[in-house]
Design a protein around this motif. Sequence first.
Motif, PDB file in Angstrom:
ATOM      1  N   PHE A   1       4.007  -0.840 -12.327  1.00  0.00           N
ATOM      2  CA  PHE A   1       4.588  -1.373 -11.099  1.00  0.00           C
ATOM      3  C   PHE A   1       5.996  -1.888 -11.415  1.00  0.00           C
ATOM      4  N   ALA A   2       6.886  -0.973 -11.775  1.00  0.00           N
ATOM      5  CA  ALA A   2       8.237  -1.349 -12.189  1.00  0.00           C
ATOM      6  C   ALA A   2       9.103  -0.099 -12.257  1.00  0.00           C
TER       7      ALA A   2
ATOM      8  N   TYR B   1       0.828  -1.210   0.000  1.00  0.00           N
ATOM      9  CA  TYR B   1       0.000   0.000   0.000  1.00  0.00           C
ATOM     10  C   TYR B   1       0.870   1.271   0.000  1.00  0.00           C
ATOM     11  N   PRO B   2       0.526   2.273  -0.819  1.00  0.00           N
ATOM     12  CA  PRO B   2      -0.694   2.472  -1.624  1.00  0.00           C
ATOM     13  C   PRO B   2      -0.548   2.088  -3.089  1.00  0.00           C
ATOM     14  N   LEU B   3       0.292   1.123  -3.396  1.00  0.00           N
ATOM     15  CA  LEU B   3       0.595   0.784  -4.784  1.00  0.00           C
ATOM     16  C   LEU B   3      -0.661   0.475  -5.592  1.00  0.00           C
ATOM     17  N   ILE B   4      -1.584  -0.275  -5.010  1.00  0.00           N
ATOM     18  CA  ILE B   4      -2.757  -0.723  -5.763  1.00  0.00           C
ATOM     19  C   ILE B   4      -3.603   0.458  -6.236  1.00  0.00           C
ATOM     20  N   LEU B   5      -3.503   1.597  -5.572  1.00  0.00           N
ATOM     21  CA  LEU B   5      -4.271   2.785  -5.971  1.00  0.00           C
ATOM     22  C   LEU B   5      -3.744   3.392  -7.266  1.00  0.00           C
ATOM     23  N   GLN B   6      -2.543   2.977  -7.681  1.00  0.00           N
ATOM     24  CA  GLN B   6      -1.933   3.496  -8.909  1.00  0.00           C
ATOM     25  C   GLN B   6      -2.012   2.471 -10.043  1.00  0.00           C
ATOM     26  N   PHE B   7      -2.915   1.523  -9.912  1.00  0.00           N
ATOM     27  CA  PHE B   7      -3.011   0.407 -10.856  1.00  0.00           C
ATOM     28  C   PHE B   7      -3.176   0.869 -12.302  1.00  0.00           C
ATOM     29  N   SER B   8      -3.918   1.936 -12.516  1.00  0.00           N
ATOM     30  CA  SER B   8      -4.225   2.387 -13.881  1.00  0.00           C
ATOM     31  C   SER B   8      -3.351   3.539 -14.358  1.00  0.00           C
ATOM     32  N   THR B   9      -2.475   4.038 -13.514  1.00  0.00           N
ATOM     33  CA  THR B   9      -1.709   5.244 -13.873  1.00  0.00           C
ATOM     34  C   THR B   9      -0.193   5.031 -13.901  1.00  0.00           C
ATOM     35  N   HIS B  10       0.314   4.056 -13.163  1.00  0.00           N
ATOM     36  CA  HIS B  10       1.749   3.844 -13.041  1.00  0.00           C
ATOM     37  C   HIS B  10       2.101   2.377 -13.300  1.00  0.00           C
TER      38      HIS B  10
ATOM     39  N   LYS C   1       5.446   6.488 -13.734  1.00  0.00           N
ATOM     40  CA  LYS C   1       4.529   7.156 -14.653  1.00  0.00           C
ATOM     41  C   LYS C   1       5.361   7.807 -15.733  1.00  0.00           C
ATOM     42  N   ILE C   2       5.171   7.368 -16.956  1.00  0.00           N
ATOM     43  CA  ILE C   2       6.052   7.770 -18.054  1.00  0.00           C
ATOM     44  C   ILE C   2       5.447   8.933 -18.829  1.00  0.00           C
ATOM     45  N   ALA C   3       6.209  10.009 -18.910  1.00  0.00           N
ATOM     46  CA  ALA C   3       5.822  11.157 -19.738  1.00  0.00           C
ATOM     47  C   ALA C   3       6.485  11.007 -21.108  1.00  0.00           C
TER      48      ALA C   3
ATOM     49  N   LEU D   1      10.763  -1.386 -17.867  1.00  0.00           N
ATOM     50  CA  LEU D   1      10.232  -0.939 -19.158  1.00  0.00           C
ATOM     51  C   LEU D   1      10.646  -1.875 -20.287  1.00  0.00           C
ATOM     52  N   GLN D   2      11.760  -2.571 -20.103  1.00  0.00           N
ATOM     53  CA  GLN D   2      12.150  -3.586 -21.092  1.00  0.00           C
ATOM     54  C   GLN D   2      11.073  -4.662 -21.173  1.00  0.00           C
ATOM     55  N   HIS D   3      10.522  -5.044 -20.037  1.00  0.00           N
ATOM     56  CA  HIS D   3       9.491  -6.088 -20.037  1.00  0.00           C
ATOM     57  C   HIS D   3       8.151  -5.551 -20.512  1.00  0.00           C
TER      58      HIS D   3
END
Length: 469
Positions: free
Chosen positions: A44-45, A33-42, A438-440, A51-53
């Motif tokens: 998990f890596a 926590y609070p990782l799961i709150l970023q499920f759709s925006t970030h 979160k990649i810009a 990013l290679q994967h």
Amino acid sequence: MNRENIKHYVYIAGKMGLFPTIFYFVLFCILTYPLILQFSTHFFADQGDGLQHVWDIWWVHKAVTELHQPLWQTHYLHYPYGVSLLGHALDPFNGFIGIFLLRFLTLIETYNFIVVFSFIGGGVTTFLLAYYLTKSYWGSMIAGFIFTFSNYHFAHAQGHLELVSLEWIPLFVLLWYILVVKPGIIVTIASAIVLFVVLLCSYYYFLYCVMIACLIVGWYGIQKKNISFFLRKEHLVPFTAFFVGSLATAGPLVVSFLLLNRSDPLVGIHPPKECSLDFLAPFIPGGHWHFAHLTHSYWSNLPGSIHESSVHIGLAVLCILIFMWVKRRKFAAQGISLWYLILIFFTIMSLGPVLHIWGWEVPFMRLPYALLEIVFPPLKASGVPVRMMVMTMLSAGVISAMGFKVLFRESLGKRLLAGLLLMILFIEYLPRPVPASKIAIPPYINVLRDLPDAYGVVDTTASPGLALY
């Protein structure tokens, strides 16, 4: 099928499948926590290997659904000549999952689903393995916790998606164990399929599963005082079917990889001396513990990356291992000797070719791993002995299930001791935050996108992982 039978099967499915799934999902959310709150925006890596994967998932989807070509060759890298991906940690199984998930999820959500699935799946499959061996429900739930929420697993969650995907190892071990003890055609087919899935996740885990399969066969032969038991009809036919099935599925990929490495040796292989288990690492929390600052003086001195060296077993688990070792003769019928054999073997192999203590090399202490490299030369393509600790954690989980089963059933004092050990275990397994990226998208990428696609691009601006993305 009458109503009572339906109720029974629903109850079994809930008890053995649904509840463990929810249990490990809730624990994952709590521990991270609070990782799961970023499920759709970030993602998990991290922005390196992680990013290679992400690229891997994208590539498998593109190769299968758009280009209709084999996965292990691409012209999208090293254009125009292309490059083989046989030596790359492609983990195509996750890519195949991505093909399905990308129909209704974004790339970010797809990647994150795979990460969460690996933690839940690792717990559930270890639970099933431990329950088959111990018939202890809550002891087996603890075994799943130990394996899937280990320091090892969270350390590789930084970006090693192929190593995060360890959920099929316990399932293969369970199926193979059943195949050896109670051979049958269904479990034979299932074992071959699951082993192939392990290969599609990680070459490392495939090798470790082959090694543990050999250990189980050797252990069973010694137990039965007949080392050639597999030549008997009841074993010969299933073993032959398994071998043929594995040869047909995993064989082409393994042979292709070995031939590539022989004709064009892989570069960038990790040096085994830098990626070996330090003798004290199982006892001292590493850099991926939530309170890692307390042990910084130790893990900061270890060679290589903390993503590899963080393999703390936990003092609570070590207490259970010692407790069960003292009482091992009482559990001979449950095959506890096998799990100590696996634990000791893979721990010793994890130490690599030379012993290290507190980061210092002991040059005169040559270890069995060096001999294994000579006997099995393809092992040199690995170079990361410490990753064998994943099998140590699995065996530690199984033994712990047996240990907690004993404590839960004995005196009030033993049950209180079990509760204390569980509290210590939870604290020891608290991870440091899993990275969320979160990649810009830089503006020059949009310019490149609108140019004709008949040329190659050399990107010297972005980091390698970001450039792939």
